[in-house]
Design an enzyme around this catalytic site. Structure first.
Site, PDB file in Angstrom:
ATOM      1  CD  GLU A  97      75.872  -4.847  70.399  1.00 35.99           C
ATOM      2  OE1 GLU A  97      75.070  -4.145  69.779  1.00 35.99           O
ATOM      3  OE2 GLU A  97      75.898  -6.085  70.290  1.00 35.99           O
ATOM      4  CB  CYS A 110      77.425 -10.956  78.709  1.00 30.11           C
ATOM      5  SG  CYS A 110      78.198 -11.827  77.364  1.00 30.11           S
ATOM      6  CB  CYS A 117      85.855 -12.115  67.382  1.00 32.24           C
ATOM      7  SG  CYS A 117      86.568 -13.686  67.931  1.00 32.24           S
ATOM      8  CB  CYS A 121      82.752 -19.236  65.487  1.00 33.58           C
ATOM      9  SG  CYS A 121      84.159 -19.540  66.568  1.00 33.58           S
ATOM     10  CB  CYS A 124      79.691 -16.327  66.303  1.00 38.42           C
ATOM     11  SG  CYS A 124      79.961 -14.935  67.419  1.00 38.42           S
TER      12      CYS A 124
HETATM   13  N1  SAH Z   1      85.110 -16.299  72.056  1.00 39.94           N
HETATM   14  C1  SAH Z   1      84.630 -16.813  73.305  1.00 39.94           C
HETATM   15  C2  SAH Z   1      83.673 -15.878  73.977  1.00 39.94           C
HETATM   16  C3  SAH Z   1      82.348 -15.692  73.259  1.00 39.94           C
HETATM   17  S1  SAH Z   1      81.206 -16.554  74.189  1.00 39.94           S
HETATM   18  C4  SAH Z   1      84.028 -18.199  73.075  1.00 39.94           C
HETATM   19  O1  SAH Z   1      83.912 -18.597  71.927  1.00 39.94           O
HETATM   20  O2  SAH Z   1      83.741 -18.889  74.039  1.00 39.94           O
HETATM   21  C5  SAH Z   1      79.918 -16.714  73.117  1.00 39.94           C
HETATM   22  C6  SAH Z   1      79.234 -18.049  73.267  1.00 39.94           C
HETATM   23  O3  SAH Z   1      78.096 -18.007  72.431  1.00 39.94           O
HETATM   24  C7  SAH Z   1      80.094 -19.202  72.783  1.00 39.94           C
HETATM   25  O4  SAH Z   1      79.868 -20.351  73.550  1.00 39.94           O
HETATM   26  C8  SAH Z   1      79.572 -19.442  71.373  1.00 39.94           C
HETATM   27  O5  SAH Z   1      79.757 -20.781  70.967  1.00 39.94           O
HETATM   28  C9  SAH Z   1      78.117 -19.081  71.531  1.00 39.94           C
HETATM   29  N2  SAH Z   1      77.497 -18.584  70.313  1.00 39.94           N
HETATM   30  C10 SAH Z   1      78.071 -17.908  69.303  1.00 39.94           C
HETATM   31  N3  SAH Z   1      77.168 -17.617  68.355  1.00 39.94           N
HETATM   32  C11 SAH Z   1      75.988 -18.105  68.789  1.00 39.94           C
HETATM   33  C12 SAH Z   1      74.656 -18.085  68.262  1.00 39.94           C
HETATM   34  N4  SAH Z   1      74.379 -17.467  67.115  1.00 39.94           N
HETATM   35  N5  SAH Z   1      73.695 -18.665  68.999  1.00 39.94           N
HETATM   36  C13 SAH Z   1      73.966 -19.231  70.191  1.00 39.94           C
HETATM   37  N6  SAH Z   1      75.183 -19.268  70.721  1.00 39.94           N
HETATM   38  C14 SAH Z   1      76.190 -18.707  70.035  1.00 39.94           C
END
Ligand code: SAH
Length: 351
Positions: A97, A110, A117, A121, A124
């Site tokens: 996406e 984006c 991935c 985390c 996420c």
């Molecule tokens: N892997 C990279 C790129 C993904 S960016 C990274 O971690 O930076 C995605 C962003 O969204 C990251 O800052 C992550 O911390 C945030 N994120 C992930 N899941 C989320 C959620 N459920 N709600 C809000 N932000 C989220």
């Protein structure tokens, strides 16, 4: 040797790489620039369209080379037009996406760097998929080409790219850095390094490699915690590269690129969102010229976190601002179409 029906894929090659490939196949080098203009500037996906090449050259090119085009399997637009989510399908059936955000004059895409991935985390959605595979440079740049065409059709232009879609860009850095160089091309997407942000969950060697590569893109760090104990819990990558090592690498990157780092901080209700957490955050990062981008957690399926209420968000932000640090809140666009931060998941695959 190689079977005659395997064509060489050229989308994702830098202009100079394209020149090399073409000259190896007996074409004139300058054809490389011509083709790059069609492919990255106009979004052409067939040699037939390339009318400044002779008919015979076009035919010979089509025999030997192919130009990837992601299939747009679905497009979904938020009711207020502020976000558009694209579901792209790759030749092997994998899906990713990309989310286009429209705010004022800014049009930010984006972009995804991996299918799934590996970092897991906990907050996420993409992490729940595990890693399916890395994207190629062509698959990364094609997200930009297709979204840009979508905008052109509406009389708008793409202004910014954030590598914040699915995946960890620093785990696919060589492909990402080829794609970000193609984004720079003045006859292509023409997006300057200041308008390209690479976001990482904290892959420290990747940050050093990014400095070595030398392209001064903007860097964002998903910090999300103020202690190693909590960060270990929500972001397993922290067990390998704890906060202090991550901040040192961030500081080195800031010196290299001369611009402020962005620290992203996802607010998880009741866990890391108090005024004390805000003060700790300030103490941690204040040695580095930076901005803080607070992201209230967007709900995902099957995770028992809470989104903090508005008063808690504002108290957190005010505490950071009172310490004279630049802070913004990212109210994710497109949560109604599950296009918000952290909500990208290959769910449509079953649809
Ligand atoms: N892997 C990279 C790129 C993904 S960016 C990274 O971690 O930076 C995605 C962003 O969204 C990251 O800052 C992550 O911390 C945030 N994120 C992930 N899941 C989320 C959620 N459920 N709600 C809000 N932000 C989220």
């Amino acid at each position: 040797m190689g079977s005659t029906d395997t064509k060489t894929e050229i989308k994702g090659l830098l202009p100079e790489q394209l020149e090399d490939v073409l000259s190896k196949h007996g074409f004139k080098r300058f054809r490389g620039r011509q083709i790059a203009r069609w492919m990255y500037g106009r979004g052409s996906t067939s040699f037939g369209e390339m009318t400044n090449l002779s008919m015979s050259a076009r035919a010979r090119l089509s025999d030997r080379f192919s130009i990837l085009s992601l299939e747009c399997a679905a497009v979904e637009e938020a009711s207020d037009g502020s976000a558009i989510k694209f579901l792209f399908q790759m030749p092997d059936g994998a899906r990713i996406e990309s989310v286009l955000m429209r705010e004022g004059k800014r049009r930010t895409l984006c972009v995804s760097s991996q299918v799934g991935c590996p970092l897991d985390c906990h907050f996420c959605a993409t992490g729940k998929m595990g890693l399916i595979r890395n994207l190629t440079p062509g698959e990364i740049i094609d997200q930009v080409i297709l979204a840009r065409q979508h905008l052109t059709d509406r009389g708008e232009d793409l202004t910014n790219v954030v590598m914040m879609g699915m995946g960890e860009p620093l785990l696919n850095l060589e492909a990402v850095s080829v794609a970000t160089r193609i984004m720079n091309l003045d006859y292509g997407p023409s997006i300057s390094n200041r308008r390209i942000t690479v976001s990482t969950a904290g892959h420290v060697p990747g940050i050093h490699r990014l400095i070595e590569i030398g392209q001064k893109v903007m860097l964002a760090i998903s910090l999300n915690a103020t202690t190693d104990a909590f960060r270990n819990e929500i972001m397993p990558i922290n067990r390998k590269w704890p906060i202090e090592a991550l901040l040192d690498a961030s500081a080195a990157y800031q010196v290299f690129n001369g611009r402020r780092i962005t620290f992203e901080y996802v607010l998880l209700g009741g866990l890391n969102d108090s005024v004390d957490h805000a003060r700790d955050l300030v103490k941690l990062v204040r040695r580095i010229p930076c901005k803080i981008n607070v992201i209230p957690w967007n709900p995902i399926e099957g995770e028992a976190y809470d989104r903090p209420d508005e008063a808690t968000i504002q108290a957190f932000v005010q505490t950071v601002a009172d310490a004279l640090m630049t802070v913004t809140v990212r109210y994710s666009k497109g949560t109604e179409i599950t296009a918000g931060c952290g909500q990208l998941y290959q769910k449509w695959a079953e649809a």
